[in-house]
Design an enzyme around this catalytic site. Structure first.
Site, short mmCIF file in Angstrom:
data_model
loop_
_atom_site.label_atom_id
_atom_site.label_comp_id
_atom_site.label_asym_id
_atom_site.label_seq_id
_atom_site.Cartn_x
_atom_site.Cartn_y
_atom_site.Cartn_z
N GLU A 119 0.82 -1.21 0.00
CA GLU A 119 0.00 0.00 0.00
C GLU A 119 0.86 1.26 0.00
O GLU A 119 0.41 2.34 0.40
CB GLU A 119 -0.92 0.01 1.23
CG GLU A 119 -1.87 -1.15 1.32
CD GLU A 119 -2.99 -1.07 0.30
OE1 GLU A 119 -3.10 -0.04 -0.39
OE2 GLU A 119 -3.75 -2.05 0.18
N HIS A 142 -2.17 1.83 8.45
CA HIS A 142 -3.25 1.08 7.81
C HIS A 142 -3.52 -0.13 8.69
O HIS A 142 -2.63 -0.95 8.92
CB HIS A 142 -2.81 0.65 6.41
CG HIS A 142 -3.59 -0.48 5.82
ND1 HIS A 142 -3.08 -1.33 4.88
CD2 HIS A 142 -4.86 -0.92 6.06
CE1 HIS A 142 -3.97 -2.24 4.54
NE2 HIS A 142 -5.06 -2.02 5.25
N HIS A 144 -6.85 -2.84 10.59
CA HIS A 144 -8.11 -3.52 10.33
C HIS A 144 -8.94 -3.67 11.60
O HIS A 144 -9.10 -4.78 12.10
CB HIS A 144 -7.85 -4.92 9.76
CG HIS A 144 -7.04 -4.93 8.50
ND1 HIS A 144 -6.44 -6.07 8.02
CD2 HIS A 144 -6.75 -3.95 7.61
CE1 HIS A 144 -5.80 -5.79 6.89
NE2 HIS A 144 -5.97 -4.52 6.64
#
Length: 330
Positions: A119, A142, A144
């Site tokens: 990413e 980033h 989750h």
């Protein structure tokens, strides 16, 4: 080979902070398997020796031109590397990269040729935006958070301001620190430049910054809600956290620190009522035979605030009581 961290305590401290955050993400289950990424701008710690380091990789294009990143340095988690391993051995599971003069490619300079996160384009797009706006932030994370991801699969939550209002209703204090709400980027293919381009733009009705006047208005509105003990938007009372603007403005050594906030549905406040034996109390005010409860499913003294850490002591104490009570009942 000598590590880039040797004799560079500030750089070493920053990498250690990345490792610490990686550990938190792993422990909370927010970066399962090799998911999640971290990219931190470490340009401030790049001395002349670092700038003269020979690359240990070929130049790699990242698919877009980001003019504010020329000559910048970043510590990046490696692609297909686990957060748990980044936490334990950051320089074996991440690398330091240099952005080249074309502002469209990078090269790895230390410690090992660990390819950065898949990413990277999105991370660098955010880094470019942060430098352009001068907001002072240096990290892109980033991750989750499972509950929040689940909510994004329900179209109802993606409508304008729905998640923002949910966040404010769950934790009213965030109205002072997140006055513009949350931004939502429409789905794009992971690792794509399309996602990176979308990430750069203000999204979902949220703007990238707010003025001093807007911050003041948000705080004054929140203070009024606390003073009135009533939130007209969410019909809540029992509010705390009044912010004394007069005191802050009259003391040069006191200020307001702003940090970004994002929604995370980590529990619901309240639950069944129990007695000192951990027996569940029915609507008639009497214990329900054969039913015990402990932890976040219970209400009572903890229900006036978020349960969170309170529930750990609660579940260990009343969990043991519930177990003994259930065993004694047999």
């Amino acid at each position: 080979m000598k590590s880039i961290l040797e004799n560079r305590p500030e750089l070493a401290r920053r990498v250690a902070e990345v490792a610490e955050v990686a550990g938190y993400l792993w422990q909370k289950g927010w970066a399962e398997r090799n998911g999640g990424n971290i990219t931190v701008n470490v340009t401030a710690y790049a001395d002349d020796a670092v700038r003269s380091m020979a690359p240990i990789s070929d130049p790699v294009p990242f698919g877009m031109t980001l003019p504010h990143l020329k000559g910048c340095y970043f510590f990046c988690k490696g692609t297909n590397r686990r957060m748990r391993d980044l936490a334990r051995r950051p320089m074996e599971n991440g690398s330091v990269i240099r952005i080249l003069d074309d502002c469209a490619s990078y090269e790895i300079i230390a410690d090992n040729p660990v390819k950065p996160t898949s990413e990277l384009a999105s991370h660098l797009a955010m880094q470019d935006r942060m430098i352009a706006t001068g907001n002072g932030y240096t990290a892109a994370v980033h991750t989750h958070p499972i509950d929040l991801i689940a909510m994004t699969h329900n179209p109802a939550f993606l409508a304008k301001d729905v998640l923002t209002n949910l966040l404010w209703s769950m934790i009213p204090e965030t109205r002072a620190f997140c006055p513009k709400g949350l931004g939502i980027v429409p789905y794009k293919m992971p690792s794509s430049t399309e996602l990176a381009e979308a990430t750069k733009k203000p999204a979902g009705g949220a703007t990238s910054s707010f003025t001093e006047e807007q911050l003041r208005a948000a705080i004054e509105n929140y203070n009024k809600i606390v003073k009135d003990q009533y939130d007209p938007d969410f019909h809540k009372g029992n509010l705390k956290g009044y912010i004394d603007l007069e005191y802050i403005e009259s003391h040069d050594d006191v200020g307001i620190c702003i940090s970004p906030r994002k929604a995370s549905l980590h529990h619901t406040t309240g639950g069944v009522k129990i007695n000192t034996e951990a027996e569940v109390i029915g609507t008639n005010g009497k214990a329900i035979s054969g039913l015990w409860a402990a932890g976040e499913v219970t209400g009572g003294i903890h229900a006036g605030n978020r349960l969170g850490g309170n529930a750990e002591a609660d579940v260990f104490t009343f969990g043991k009581i519930a177990g003994h009570s259930a065993a004694a009942a047999e």
